[in-house]
Scaffold this motif. Structure first.
Motif, mmCIF file in Angstrom:
data_model
loop_
_atom_site.group_PDB
_atom_site.id
_atom_site.type_symbol
_atom_site.label_atom_id
_atom_site.label_comp_id
_atom_site.label_asym_id
_atom_site.label_seq_id
_atom_site.Cartn_x
_atom_site.Cartn_y
_atom_site.Cartn_z
ATOM 1 N N TRP A 101 5.321 19.783 37.944
ATOM 2 C CA TRP A 101 6.414 18.650 38.493
ATOM 3 C C TRP A 101 7.365 19.035 39.524
ATOM 4 O O TRP A 101 7.790 20.041 39.356
ATOM 5 N N THR A 102 7.663 17.968 40.333
ATOM 6 C CA THR A 102 8.625 18.217 41.395
ATOM 7 C C THR A 102 9.503 17.065 41.126
ATOM 8 O O THR A 102 10.581 17.223 41.724
ATOM 9 N N ARG A 103 9.278 16.128 40.383
ATOM 10 C CA ARG A 103 10.279 15.129 40.070
ATOM 11 C C ARG A 103 9.782 14.444 38.801
ATOM 12 O O ARG A 103 8.664 14.269 38.401
ATOM 13 N N ILE A 116 6.587 10.571 34.103
ATOM 14 C CA ILE A 116 5.908 11.311 35.316
ATOM 15 C C ILE A 116 4.888 10.230 35.955
ATOM 16 O O ILE A 116 4.034 9.861 35.405
ATOM 17 N N GLY A 117 5.345 9.740 37.089
ATOM 18 C CA GLY A 117 4.648 8.461 37.488
ATOM 19 C C GLY A 117 4.495 7.510 36.730
ATOM 20 O O GLY A 117 5.379 6.795 36.347
ATOM 21 N N GLU A 118 3.233 6.934 36.307
ATOM 22 C CA GLU A 118 2.991 5.919 35.519
ATOM 23 C C GLU A 118 2.908 6.274 33.974
ATOM 24 O O GLU A 118 2.775 5.504 33.103
ATOM 25 N N ARG A 119 3.036 7.665 33.713
ATOM 26 C CA ARG A 119 2.869 8.134 32.418
ATOM 27 C C ARG A 119 4.117 8.576 31.878
ATOM 28 O O ARG A 119 4.943 9.336 32.505
ATOM 29 N N VAL A 120 4.183 8.451 30.471
ATOM 30 C CA VAL A 120 5.212 8.780 29.846
ATOM 31 C C VAL A 120 4.878 9.861 28.677
ATOM 32 O O VAL A 120 3.863 9.767 27.941
ATOM 33 N N VAL A 121 5.524 11.010 28.759
ATOM 34 C CA VAL A 121 5.049 12.375 28.274
ATOM 35 C C VAL A 121 6.176 12.919 27.186
ATOM 36 O O VAL A 121 7.315 12.489 27.484
ATOM 37 N N GLN A 122 5.765 13.671 26.239
ATOM 38 C CA GLN A 122 7.088 14.322 25.685
ATOM 39 C C GLN A 122 7.575 15.159 26.428
ATOM 40 O O GLN A 122 7.102 15.961 27.336
ATOM 41 N N HIS A 123 8.969 15.382 26.317
ATOM 42 C CA HIS A 123 9.657 16.446 26.901
ATOM 43 C C HIS A 123 9.073 17.961 26.537
ATOM 44 O O HIS A 123 8.608 18.080 25.461
ATOM 45 N N ALA A 157 9.131 23.105 40.283
ATOM 46 C CA ALA A 157 10.302 22.075 39.918
ATOM 47 C C ALA A 157 11.510 22.481 40.749
ATOM 48 O O ALA A 157 11.896 23.783 40.723
ATOM 49 N N PRO A 158 12.225 21.675 41.376
ATOM 50 C CA PRO A 158 13.659 22.155 42.100
ATOM 51 C C PRO A 158 14.641 22.331 41.114
ATOM 52 O O PRO A 158 14.450 21.984 39.976
ATOM 53 N N ALA A 159 15.805 23.083 41.339
ATOM 54 C CA ALA A 159 16.643 23.189 40.328
ATOM 55 C C ALA A 159 17.529 21.962 39.733
ATOM 56 O O ALA A 159 17.741 22.119 38.703
ATOM 57 N N GLU A 160 17.336 20.815 40.572
ATOM 58 C CA GLU A 160 18.163 19.465 40.046
ATOM 59 C C GLU A 160 17.380 19.136 38.783
ATOM 60 O O GLU A 160 17.832 18.759 37.794
ATOM 61 N N LEU A 161 15.995 19.224 39.200
ATOM 62 C CA LEU A 161 15.360 18.663 37.957
ATOM 63 C C LEU A 161 15.073 19.430 36.671
ATOM 64 O O LEU A 161 15.227 19.013 35.534
ATOM 65 N N VAL A 162 15.201 20.582 36.964
ATOM 66 C CA VAL A 162 15.383 21.643 36.022
ATOM 67 C C VAL A 162 16.561 21.635 34.879
ATOM 68 O O VAL A 162 16.708 21.681 33.936
#
Length: 627
Positions: A101-103, A116-123, A157-162
């Motif tokens: 992931w990047t976003r 993630i995009g069109e998908r909804v996934v578990q954390h 993944a960038p720091a903001e997303l993390v």
């Protein structure tokens, strides 16, 4: 089962090559029976080299690595599992969840899920937490102690997303599992510091014998897990037994004990109509067996909807004990297992599942378990590719040399406990014969004049805090996408004082999880119980096995009444499994379908038919009602 096993250093020599990936693809097909998707193979290309580089930077070259390690009791796979020895010399497994992931989109309303995009996934932290729980409760035991840890590696993944993912996970138990992004995965200030972040501090190599023991260990629920499951089930009001239900439970336990004493494999069949308590008895029996010494029970169902509902009630921690049974025998079932198969009338039979007279996969389940207890209602078989009868099971027991017992449930606890209504419905949906007039006073039954009246009746109960739903035969197209917004496809044109007008509602959602942008639209397994389900029409596959207080049923043109018999019109069906059947075969499934739909309401039901003659037939049978 896994796709690759070797040290990190060994993996590094080939992980970036096409040959390595091609070998993994072949092994995947061999191990799991299907080829991996193009998306999955692409993720291997991106994540495996990145992970191996990170592990080498952390000084973990000699630690053993398993890629795509399977958790057979739940059907899940761990992206990567590191095996080594901890500081105390104990075998330690570190589960790693990999993401490219990047976003991502997060929502406070759904803290356990990520879009993630069109998908909804578990954390991913919840995901890896589930893997750790599995290793602790299904693999580790007194004679094979295993320390389990877990880490999320988001190598791009960038720091903001993390930071967002960490903050969301911190609200619950998932906060215990590190979420690492691009900036965290460098050997700064030292390789040891990176190993610490990964949960691999002081992790030392182990020899191949230990790895082999780990790979060969039998996956079965721990004593602690079973004890907790037994306590949880016993403490749930939803699983309280009433009257004859407890007698039936004791009869089943007696049959199980007798089978164990004989030392022979056994089949116990529990039959009963809608509302007799088959599911609640099965759950209580699971709880009983969980509390017995050396128990290894399972509760299975061919219905994914029922499985998800039961897991929600009992808790996701016990998901390996409660599983969907379709095209394979769940792992961990052994010759000391007692298996409860609820909704056995929905077990798959053919094509692909049956050779000769008995379904192959079910036959394998019966062969593997010590005792199999099947709960079924032959008049709930609604597809030609599903269904078992008591006679079939008795013949199979005789053929295999198993003992056989049959317990029939009589008392009815749905439909306000009205035996009169249950008998009336049973008689109504027989192929032919004179239908009796409804004269009961212990159940709220009436005919609705039109579908709008049905909808208003349901809405009134919802406003009063009572559960109510609309269901229909599969006589309208179902072309809505798997995620909301849903199309209003159940459309019926009616005559009114101002001329013809069309009433319409959508079918229930096809999705297994709620839409990220539409939390008011429940996922398919929870249509019957979650807020918003009253705004969709449920079909047989979502309603079967469920109950709610008030029940509205729309009968389509696939089943109409003419004189003293029912006439089937399969051409009116939109069910691809049924519409090409000849009318005489379709009739059975249509009658069973509407019988099931008409028995979902615990307090009241409204009936409506789109066929004018059938509607008149209902009105003549049932006293006029103003609501």
């Amino acid at each position: 089962m896994y796709l690759y096993g070797g040290t990190v250093a060994e993996a590094a020599r080939g992980v970036g090559d096409e040959v390595f990936i091609a070998a993994a693809e072949r092994r995947f097909t061999k191990v799991f029976g299907v080829a991996p998707s193009a998306e999955e193979v692409h993720s291997w290309h991106r994540s495996w080299p990145a992970l191996v580089a990170i592990l080498r930077s952390a000084g973990l070259e000699d630690v053993h690595l398993l890629l795509e390690y399977s958790l057979p009791a739940t059907g899940e796979r761990v992206d990567a599992l590191l095996l080594g020895r901890d500081a105390d010399g104990l075998l330690c497994g570190v589960a790693i969840e990999l993401k490219q992931w990047t976003r991502a989109q997060l929502s406070p309303a759904r803290p356990g899920m990520v879009r993630i995009g069109e998908r909804v996934v578990q954390h991913p932290a919840r995901q890896v937490g589930g893997y750790v729980h599995y290793l602790q409760q299904w693999v580790s035991r007194d004679d094979f102690p295993l320390i389990a840890r877990g880490t999320v590696v988001l190598h791009d993944a960038p720091a903001e997303l993390v930071a967002e993912l960490r903050a969301q996970a911190a609200r619950g138990p998932a906060g215990a599992y590190p979420v690492l992004g691009r900036d965290d995965l460098t050997p700064q200030p030292s390789p040891q510091a990176l190993a610490q972040k990964l949960g691999c501090a002081e992790l030392s190599p182990t020899d191949w014998d230990d790895v082999e023991r780990f790979l060969q260990v039998e996956h079965r629920p721990s004593t602690a897990l079973l004890e907790r499951a037994g306590e949880v089930i016993e403490g749930r009001d939803a699983f309280t037994l009433i009257g004859d239900q407890d007698l039936a439970r004791q009869e089943v336990l007696h049959a199980v004990d007798a089978a164990r004493e004989r030392g022979t494999k056994s089949i116990v069949v529990v039959t009963g109509g809608p509302g007799t308590g088959k599911t609640v008895i099965a759950c209580r029996l699971l709880g009983d067996l969980c509390k017995q010494t050396n128990g290894n029970p399972r509760l299975l169902s061919p219905s994914g909807t029922l499985t998800r509902q039961l897991r929600r009630t009992v808790g996701e921690d016990f998901r390996g004990l409660i599983a969907t049974f379709t095209d394979k025998v769940p792992a961990g079932i052994t010759d000391d297992s007692v298996v409860f198969l609820d909704e056995a009338h929905r077990a798959r039979t053919y094509p692909d599942h049956q050779q000769g007279a008995f379904p192959v996969i079910l036959g394998k389940l019966l062969e593997r378990a010590a005792v199999t207890v099947l709960f079924l209602d032959e008049r709930q078989i609604v597809r030609p590719t599903e269904g078992l009868t008591v006679k079939q099971l008795q013949r199979q027991a005789q053929h295999s040399g198993f003992s056989f017992a049959h317990i029939d449930l009589v008392s009815q606890f749905r439909c306000n406990g009205s035996r009169a209504y249950q008998q009336w419905v049973d008689d109504l949906f027989r192929p032919e014969g004179t239908a009796s007039v409804w004269e009961g006073s212990d159940y709220d039954l009436a005919v609705a004049a039109d579908p709008e009246q049905l909808e208003h009746w349901v809405a009134e109960h919802i406003r009063s805090g009572r559960a109510a739903r609309v269901t229909a035969g599969f006589c309208w197209p179902w072309d809505s996408p798997s995620t909301p917004p849903l199309k209003p496809e159940v459309a019926i044109t009616c005559d009114g004082p101002d001329g013809p007008h069309t009433w319409a509602l959508p079918w229930n959602s096809r999705a297994d999880e709620p839409g990220f942008d539409h939390p008011d639209v429940p996922a398919r397994p929870f249509w019957a119980t979650d807020t918003g389900g009253q705004d969709q029409v449920g079909c047989i596959y979502t309603a079967q096995g469920m109950e709610y207080a008030y029940n509205a049923v729309i009968m389509g043109g696939d089943l109409v009444r003419r004189g003293e018999q029912w006439i089937a019109h399969p051409e009116e069906s939109h069910d691809s499994q049924l519409r090409d059947l000849p009318p005489h075969r379709y009739l059975r499934y249509a009658l069973n379908t509407y019988r099931v739909l008409a028995t979902r309401g615990s307090r009241g039901t409204r009936l409506y038919s789109t066929d004018a003659i059938t509607q008149n037939f209902f009105q003549n049978l049932i006293s006029p009602h103003d609501g």
